[in-house]
Design an enzyme around this catalytic site. Structure first.
Site, PDB file in Angstrom:
ATOM      1  N   CYS A   9      43.385  92.818  33.814  1.00 50.86           N
ATOM      2  CA  CYS A   9      42.569  91.636  34.331  1.00 50.86           C
ATOM      3  C   CYS A   9      41.169  92.434  34.737  1.00 50.86           C
ATOM      4  CB  CYS A   9      43.285  90.913  35.578  1.00 50.86           C
ATOM      5  SG  CYS A   9      43.435  91.841  37.268  1.00 50.86           S
ATOM      6  N   ARG A  15      45.673  88.713  39.188  1.00 46.63           N
ATOM      7  CA  ARG A  15      46.250  88.454  38.328  1.00 46.63           C
ATOM      8  C   ARG A  15      47.086  89.093  37.489  1.00 46.63           C
ATOM      9  NH1 ARG A  15      41.030  86.324  35.054  1.00 46.63           N
ATOM     10  NH2 ARG A  15      40.325  88.333  36.146  1.00 46.63           N
ATOM     11  N   ASP A 129      40.517  83.396  37.546  1.00 44.85           N
ATOM     12  CA  ASP A 129      40.452  84.396  38.615  1.00 44.85           C
ATOM     13  C   ASP A 129      40.598  83.677  39.840  1.00 44.85           C
ATOM     14  OD1 ASP A 129      40.116  86.423  40.480  1.00 44.85           O
ATOM     15  OD2 ASP A 129      38.583  87.512  39.286  1.00 44.85           O
TER      16      ASP A 129
END
Length: 165
Positions: A9, A15, A129
């Site tokens: 990420c 994440r 996100d």
């Protein structure tokens, strides 16, 4: 010989580390933990060495996972040689990863994480996100990660066999 999966990420504090923890858990449950290694990183290096975002860690702990071992790492060109499968959380991460690909054939190692999500669609294939949102965003991301990881783990034996050929 292990099959190596990396989750990527932006900062490697929300994440991808959440996916890392869940994937390791699912591999143990599936009896594949001795055949598959998991790593995670971020395309940006400003969090390198940091632990997981406290909100991400709390959501994982509440769901019964252990987020305590995570330390953020930065994606580099070396990840292509070190991993068999590189899974991007969003299209920006994927583009940043592909920009570092040493050769065109290695670009096939990079796939979208939600490519394995049974609920994903062509225009909904990113893990959002949750950084700027509240706890609900982190819980939503965890649910997305869990169902995606379940499907990924079911396909890993076939993927590992293909990689050996």
């Amino acid at each position: 010989m292990s099959y190596r999966v990396a989750l990527v990420c932006l900062g490697n504090i929300c994440r991808s580390p959440m996916a890392h923890v869940v994937l390791e858990d699912r591999l143990v449950r599936a009896g594949l933990d001795d055949r598959v290694q998991v790593a995670s990183s971020g395309t940006g290096g400003w969090h390198a060495g940091d632990g997981m975002d406290r909100r991400a860690a709390a959501v994982l702990r509440d769901a019964g996972y252990d987020p305590s071992r995570h330390r953020a790492r930065t994606f580099t060109i070396d990840w292509y040689a070190e991993n068999d499968l590189l899974l991007a959380m969003d299209h920006t991460n994927r583009a940043d990863m592909l920009a570092l690909a040493p050769t065109v054939p290695q670009m096939s190692q990079v796939r979208m994480f939600r490519e394995f999500d049974p609920e994903a669609s062509g225009d909904d294939d990113e893990v959002p996100d949750p950084w700027y949102g509240g706890s609900d965003g982190f819980r939503d991301v965890l649910a997305m990660i869990e169902r995606t990881t379940d499907r990924l783990v079911s396909l890993l034996p076939e993927m590992m066999d293909s990689a050996r050929r």
